[in-house]
Design a protein around this motif. Structure first.
Motif, PDB file in Angstrom:
ATOM      1  N   ARG A  98       0.867  -1.176   0.000  1.00  8.14           N
ATOM      2  CA  ARG A  98       0.000   0.000   0.000  1.00  8.14           C
ATOM      3  C   ARG A  98       0.902   1.223   0.000  1.00  8.14           C
ATOM      4  NH1 ARG A  98      -3.897   1.093   4.848  1.00  8.14           N
ATOM      5  NH2 ARG A  98      -1.996   0.535   5.904  1.00  8.14           N
ATOM      6  N   ILE A  99       0.652   2.139  -0.918  1.00  9.20           N
ATOM      7  CA  ILE A  99       1.439   3.370  -1.010  1.00  9.20           C
ATOM      8  C   ILE A  99       0.718   4.468  -0.236  1.00  9.20           C
ATOM      9  CG2 ILE A  99       2.343   5.157  -2.548  1.00  9.20           C
ATOM     10  CD1 ILE A  99       3.737   2.511  -2.926  1.00  9.20           C
ATOM     11  N   ILE A 100       1.467   5.132   0.628  1.00  7.17           N
ATOM     12  CA  ILE A 100       1.011   6.344   1.300  1.00  7.17           C
ATOM     13  C   ILE A 100       2.010   7.412   0.871  1.00  7.17           C
ATOM     14  CG2 ILE A 100       0.560   7.487   3.503  1.00  7.17           C
ATOM     15  CD1 ILE A 100       0.285   4.634   4.733  1.00  7.17           C
ATOM     16  N   SER A 101       1.523   8.507   0.350  1.00  2.13           N
ATOM     17  CA  SER A 101       2.453   9.538  -0.116  1.00  2.13           C
ATOM     18  C   SER A 101       2.096  10.886   0.492  1.00  2.13           C
ATOM     19  CB  SER A 101       2.443   9.617  -1.647  1.00  2.13           C
ATOM     20  OG  SER A 101       1.157   9.933  -2.121  1.00  2.13           O
ATOM     21  N   ALA A 102       3.105  11.734   0.570  1.00  5.42           N
ATOM     22  CA  ALA A 102       2.912  13.082   1.104  1.00  5.42           C
ATOM     23  C   ALA A 102       3.770  14.042   0.299  1.00  5.42           C
ATOM     24  CB  ALA A 102       3.318  13.132   2.576  1.00  5.42           C
ATOM     25  N   THR A 103       3.318  15.279   0.243  1.00  2.94           N
ATOM     26  CA  THR A 103       4.094  16.314  -0.428  1.00  2.94           C
ATOM     27  C   THR A 103       3.700  17.671   0.125  1.00  2.94           C
ATOM     28  OG1 THR A 103       4.750  17.222  -2.573  1.00  2.94           O
ATOM     29  CG2 THR A 103       2.439  16.590  -2.335  1.00  2.94           C
ATOM     30  N   ASN A 104       4.627  18.601   0.058  1.00  2.00           N
ATOM     31  CA  ASN A 104       4.285  19.975   0.427  1.00  2.00           C
ATOM     32  C   ASN A 104       4.030  20.809  -0.829  1.00  2.00           C
ATOM     33  OD1 ASN A 104       6.794  20.443  -0.655  1.00  2.00           O
ATOM     34  ND2 ASN A 104       7.710  21.247   1.196  1.00  2.00           N
ATOM     35  N   ARG A 105       4.104  20.168  -1.980  1.00  2.00           N
ATOM     36  CA  ARG A 105       3.874  20.855  -3.253  1.00  2.00           C
ATOM     37  C   ARG A 105       2.407  20.762  -3.655  1.00  2.00           C
ATOM     38  NH1 ARG A 105       8.553  21.991  -6.137  1.00  2.00           N
ATOM     39  NH2 ARG A 105      10.399  20.988  -5.295  1.00  2.00           N
ATOM     40  N   ASN A 106       1.982  21.722  -4.457  1.00  2.00           N
ATOM     41  CA  ASN A 106       0.663  21.662  -5.069  1.00  2.00           C
ATOM     42  C   ASN A 106       0.825  20.846  -6.352  1.00  2.00           C
ATOM     43  OD1 ASN A 106      -1.525  22.228  -6.855  1.00  2.00           O
ATOM     44  ND2 ASN A 106      -2.041  23.999  -5.578  1.00  2.00           N
ATOM     45  N   LEU A 107       0.359  19.601  -6.331  1.00  2.00           N
ATOM     46  CA  LEU A 107       0.600  18.707  -7.467  1.00  2.00           C
ATOM     47  C   LEU A 107      -0.181  19.116  -8.713  1.00  2.00           C
ATOM     48  CD1 LEU A 107       0.972  15.197  -5.813  1.00  2.00           C
ATOM     49  CD2 LEU A 107       2.732  16.807  -6.536  1.00  2.00           C
ATOM     50  N   GLU A 108      -1.348  19.762  -8.534  1.00  2.00           N
ATOM     51  CA  GLU A 108      -2.066  20.244  -9.711  1.00  2.00           C
ATOM     52  C   GLU A 108      -1.228  21.276 -10.459  1.00  2.00           C
ATOM     53  OE1 GLU A 108      -3.800  20.117  -6.718  1.00  2.00           O
ATOM     54  OE2 GLU A 108      -5.466  18.738  -7.113  1.00  2.00           O
ATOM     55  N   GLN A 109      -0.570  22.161  -9.726  1.00  2.00           N
ATOM     56  CA  GLN A 109       0.315  23.149 -10.348  1.00  2.00           C
ATOM     57  C   GLN A 109       1.531  22.476 -10.972  1.00  2.00           C
ATOM     58  OE1 GLN A 109       1.246  26.022  -7.289  1.00  2.00           O
ATOM     59  NE2 GLN A 109      -0.789  26.965  -7.373  1.00  2.00           N
ATOM     60  N   ALA A 110       2.066  21.443 -10.306  1.00  2.00           N
ATOM     61  CA  ALA A 110       3.221  20.716 -10.836  1.00  2.00           C
ATOM     62  C   ALA A 110       2.852  20.007 -12.142  1.00  2.00           C
ATOM     63  CB  ALA A 110       3.744  19.718  -9.806  1.00  2.00           C
ATOM     64  N   ILE A 111       1.624  19.486 -12.221  1.00  2.00           N
ATOM     65  CA  ILE A 111       1.157  18.845 -13.456  1.00  2.00           C
ATOM     66  C   ILE A 111       1.085  19.886 -14.570  1.00  2.00           C
ATOM     67  CG2 ILE A 111      -0.846  17.768 -14.566  1.00  2.00           C
ATOM     68  CD1 ILE A 111      -1.360  16.402 -11.781  1.00  2.00           C
ATOM     69  N   ALA A 112       0.506  21.042 -14.256  1.00  2.00           N
ATOM     70  CA  ALA A 112       0.394  22.115 -15.258  1.00  2.00           C
ATOM     71  C   ALA A 112       1.774  22.580 -15.724  1.00  2.00           C
ATOM     72  CB  ALA A 112      -0.398  23.286 -14.680  1.00  2.00           C
TER      73      ALA A 112
END
Length: 196
Positions: A98-112
Motif C-alpha cells: 500500500r502506497i502512502i504519499s505526502a508532499t508539500n507541493r501543489n501537485l495540480e500546479q506541478a502537473i500544469a
C-alpha cells in the motif's frame, strides 16, 4: 502515515518510509526497486529495495512531488502491474504494497508545469488528507507535546514528569514554520537538556 498504517489491516506488516527529495535520481531508483551486483559502479552486491522490504505492508513516499520524472514513470508502472524490476536486471518481482504519499507541493500546479505526471497523480490520489500548518491547528499542540515527551523520555532514558507552564505557553504561541517536525525537535531538545 504511521497512524494510517498502524490502524489498518496491514498493521502487522512492515512500514517503510523513504524521503524522495533527499536522494539523487539514480540512488532513489535503487532505493525503491533495489539493484543487482554490477548494475552500477558501487553495486557490489544484490540489494533489496523499499518495495520488497514493504511487501505486504505500507510504503510511505515522503515528498513524492519532488520525485524525478523517470522515477515517476517507473513508479506508475509498479502501481499498475504490482511488479518491480531491480536496477540492472529484466527479471520482475511481485509486490503487494500500500502506497502512502505526502508532499508539500501543489501537485495540480506541478502537473500544469510539466514536472509531475497527471496519470501518477490520479493513481496516487485515492484518499486525500489535507493537513493544515501546525499554527492553524493549535489544539493539536498539547497532544503532540505529550506524545513527543513520552517518546523521547523513553528513547533517551530520562524521567520526565511534566513541562513548566511557561514552556508550554511558549510552545502554544509559537508559529512553527517547520510544522510538526520543528515541534518534535524542540520537545526532544527539551527532554535531552532537561525540561523548562
Amino acid at each position: 502515515a504511521q497512524a494510517i498504517h498502524k490502524n489498518g489491516p496491514r498493521k502487522n506488516k512492515p512500514f517503510v518510509a523513504l524521503n524522495c527529495a533527499a536522494l539523487s535520481d539514480t540512488i532513489l531508483e535503487s532505493e525503491l526497486f533495489g539493484h543487482v551486483a554490477g548494475a552500477f559502479t558501487d553495486a557490489r552486491h544484490d540489494r533489496v529495495g523499499k518495495f520488497e522490504y514493504a511487501d505486504g505492508g505500507s510504503l510511505f513516499l515522503d515528498e513524492v512531488g519532488d520525485m524525478p520524472m523517470p522515477t515517476q514513470i517507473k513508479l506508475l508502472r509498479v502501481l499498475e502491474s504490482g511488479e518491480i524490476t531491480r536496477v540492472g536486471t529484466n527479471a520482475t518481482v511481485k509486490v503487494n504494497v500500500r502506497i502512502i504519499s505526502a508532499t508539500n507541493r501543489n501537485l495540480e500546479q506541478a502537473i500544469a508545469a510539466g514536472s509531475f505526471r497527471s496519470d501518477l497523480y490520479h493513481r496516487l490520489k485515492v484518499v486525500t488528507v489535507v493537513l493544515p500548518r501546525l499554527a492553524e491547528r493549535r489544539e493539536d499542540i498539547p497532544l503532540l507535546i505529550e506524545h513527543f515527551m513520552k517518546q523521547f523520555a523513553r528513547q533517551h532514558e530520562k524521567t520526565v514528569k511534566s513541562m513548566s507552564t511557561a514552556a508550554r505557553r511558549r510552545l502554544l504561541t509559537y508559529e512553527w514554520p517547520g510544522n510538526v517536525r520543528e515541534l518534535r525537535n524542540a520537545v526532544e531538545r527539551m527532554v535531552v537538556v532537561d525540561m523548562d
